[in-house]
Design an enzyme around this catalytic site. Sequence first.
Site, short mmCIF file in Angstrom:
data_model
loop_
_atom_site.label_atom_id
_atom_site.label_comp_id
_atom_site.label_asym_id
_atom_site.label_seq_id
_atom_site.Cartn_x
_atom_site.Cartn_y
_atom_site.Cartn_z
N LYS A 151 9.69 -2.45 -3.58
CA LYS A 151 9.58 -1.10 -3.01
C LYS A 151 10.95 -0.59 -2.56
O LYS A 151 11.08 0.53 -2.04
CB LYS A 151 8.64 -1.10 -1.79
CG LYS A 151 7.19 -1.31 -2.11
CD LYS A 151 6.28 -0.89 -0.94
CE LYS A 151 6.41 -1.75 0.26
NZ LYS A 151 5.46 -1.39 1.35
N LYS A 189 12.67 -1.86 -0.10
CA LYS A 189 12.74 -1.97 1.36
C LYS A 189 13.20 -3.37 1.73
O LYS A 189 12.85 -4.34 1.08
CB LYS A 189 11.34 -1.76 1.98
CG LYS A 189 10.92 -0.32 2.14
CD LYS A 189 9.63 -0.27 2.97
CE LYS A 189 9.47 1.06 3.65
NZ LYS A 189 8.31 1.13 4.56
N1 C2G Z 1 2.71 5.63 9.31
C1 C2G Z 1 2.23 6.67 10.09
N2 C2G Z 1 3.06 7.29 10.96
C2 C2G Z 1 4.35 6.89 11.08
C3 C2G Z 1 4.84 5.82 10.30
C4 C2G Z 1 3.99 5.19 9.41
O1 C2G Z 1 1.05 7.05 10.00
N3 C2G Z 1 5.16 7.54 11.96
C5 C2G Z 1 1.78 4.98 8.37
C6 C2G Z 1 2.20 5.13 6.91
O2 C2G Z 1 1.78 6.38 6.39
C7 C2G Z 1 1.47 3.95 6.26
C8 C2G Z 1 1.46 2.90 7.39
O3 C2G Z 1 1.76 3.60 8.61
O4 C2G Z 1 0.13 4.32 5.95
C9 C2G Z 1 2.48 1.81 7.17
O5 C2G Z 1 3.74 2.44 7.02
P1 C2G Z 1 4.94 1.56 6.40
O6 C2G Z 1 5.01 0.26 7.11
O7 C2G Z 1 6.14 2.44 6.32
O8 C2G Z 1 4.37 1.24 4.96
P2 C2G Z 1 4.86 1.81 3.55
O9 C2G Z 1 6.28 1.46 3.33
O10 C2G Z 1 4.44 3.22 3.51
O11 C2G Z 1 4.03 0.88 2.55
O12 C2G Z 1 1.14 0.02 -1.06
C10 C2G Z 1 1.47 0.91 -0.04
C11 C2G Z 1 2.69 0.47 0.71
O13 C2G Z 1 2.65 -0.90 1.03
C12 C2G Z 1 2.82 1.28 2.00
#
Ligand code: C2G
Length: 143
Positions: A44, A46
């Site tokens: 990803k 990250k």
């Molecule tokens: N999220 C949120 N509000 C934020 C930050 C994150 O609602 N201020 C939500 C994101 O939309 C996601 C979840 O928290 O649904 C996890 O966010 P991340 O850890 O950034 O995950 P991400 O990199 O989006 O990975 O297959 C899908 C991926 O694994 C999602």
Amino acid sequence: MKRILTYGTFDLLHYGHIEILRRAKALGDYLIVAVSTDEFNAIKGKKAYHNYETRKKMLEAVRYVDLVIPENNWEQKKNDVTEYKVDTVVMGSDWEGNKNFESLKEICEVVYLPRTEGISTTKIKNDLNLQEPINGLNQIPNN
Ligand code: C2G
């Protein structure tokens, strides 16, 4: 028993993560979180501050979470829904329309919830002006 599934990296667990977990759990009775492995994070693009084991332990400590499983790749989602008998997949609104989740609508409900404004792992790092950790992925000592 309504079963909910959500995916994410959940690095430097913060209020925005807790809010999506709280709201996802409120949609059902059992919440499964598929947390990205370090290898999948690399795919990803990250690099998490905490490694997979630490991020898994932190999520398991959250009252809304019933089970934490690894997210190893993009392709596993349909199998996850089937294997864990998931009724609803929940993601933050930044994922709305993404094919990896839209394709799940054939086999389960997909709900996108508004992101929590003003917080993100990237913002935390920038605000704290974190340097790259010397020893690579940080973890809670396994004592
Ligand atoms: N999220 C949120 N509000 C934020 C930050 C994150 O609602 N201020 C939500 C994101 O939309 C996601 C979840 O928290 O649904 C996890 O966010 P991340 O850890 O950034 O995950 P991400 O990199 O989006 O990975 O297959 C899908 C991926 O694994 C999602």
